[in-house]
Design an enzyme around this catalytic site. Sequence first.
Site, PDB file in Angstrom:
ATOM      1  N   GLU A 100     -11.478   3.020   6.499  1.00 59.39           N
ATOM      2  CA  GLU A 100     -10.536   2.398   7.156  1.00 59.39           C
ATOM      3  C   GLU A 100     -11.025   4.829   7.575  1.00 59.39           C
ATOM      4  O   GLU A 100      -9.697   5.504   7.642  1.00 59.39           O
ATOM      5  CB  GLU A 100      -9.352   2.658   6.790  1.00 59.39           C
ATOM      6  CG  GLU A 100      -7.743   2.823   7.738  1.00 59.39           C
ATOM      7  CD  GLU A 100      -6.987   2.202   6.964  1.00 59.39           C
ATOM      8  OE1 GLU A 100      -6.303   1.284   7.699  1.00 59.39           O
ATOM      9  OE2 GLU A 100      -5.739   2.541   6.508  1.00 59.39           O
ATOM     10  N   GLU A 138       0.675  -1.066   0.205  1.00 62.50           N
ATOM     11  CA  GLU A 138      -0.667  -0.121  -0.179  1.00 62.50           C
ATOM     12  C   GLU A 138       0.648   1.438   0.233  1.00 62.50           C
ATOM     13  O   GLU A 138       1.748   1.697   1.113  1.00 62.50           O
ATOM     14  CB  GLU A 138      -1.118   0.018   1.118  1.00 62.50           C
ATOM     15  CG  GLU A 138      -1.921   1.107   1.964  1.00 62.50           C
ATOM     16  CD  GLU A 138      -2.808   1.659   2.281  1.00 62.50           C
ATOM     17  OE1 GLU A 138      -3.629   2.346   2.622  1.00 62.50           O
ATOM     18  OE2 GLU A 138      -2.239   1.004   3.785  1.00 62.50           O
TER      19      GLU A 138
END
Length: 266
Positions: A242, A143
């Site tokens: 998130e 990521e």
Amino acid sequence: MPRFAANLSMLYNEHDFLDRFAAAARDGFKAVEYLFPYAYTTEQLAALLKAHGLQQVLFNAPPGHWEAGERGIACLPGREAEFRDGIAQALAYARALDCPRIHVMAGLVPAGQTRESVRATYVANVAYAAAEAAKLGINVLIEPINERDMPGFFLNRQDQAHAIVAEVGAANLKVQMDLYHCQIVEGDLAAKIRQWLPTGQVGHFQIAGVPTRHEPDVGEIHHPYLFALIDELGWDGWIGCEYRPRRGAVPGGTSDGLGWMKPYLA
């Protein structure tokens, strides 16, 4: 129609961690993700997933000394043995929880080194993780994370991540495309989604409002447009929520902020 996973490390902080599974299920979530499972046994977590009809869709491999500020060790020379032990632990949890993907955090570039000087270490570690995960049919995700939130993080841009995926050449190595980080670093989100999603190399999405990292119905991103675009491009995976609820860890704080999601739960 997008499918959303509750990130239990950020959502439902008004509850103890093990009580967040029930809270997420009550609000209509069918899947969960979180940072790390290792403080709990696989038996505890598996029982909660089963009891509340939830699917575990993502968690992170061990990140090194998190409390001391480490944010992954994949790019850290000299930590390869620790990295491999962490991958073994993560895969054992993934297998027990029937979780199809794990995220391997790159880490912060060590003082006195450059991204280029630690790149070979990172590539070799990611290749190892992908090879081990492939034996179990599990995907490994990498990521890009913005340096405003994590100064010195090794991986920041989508093109950097996709170049690593291409170099490693493992079918189970994918990019975790967090639209919050991508907007801060690069912007032009619709174009980035159109560029990268059709490659088949995007393994997971995450969202949050920019710049405050609150619910995705506030800030500079028009998420409904992006959700429609992701649908248009045929995405059938999960989008991880998130973000930090605006109302924080007060009773009902997470649930009261879920109005944006109701059209997708209908």
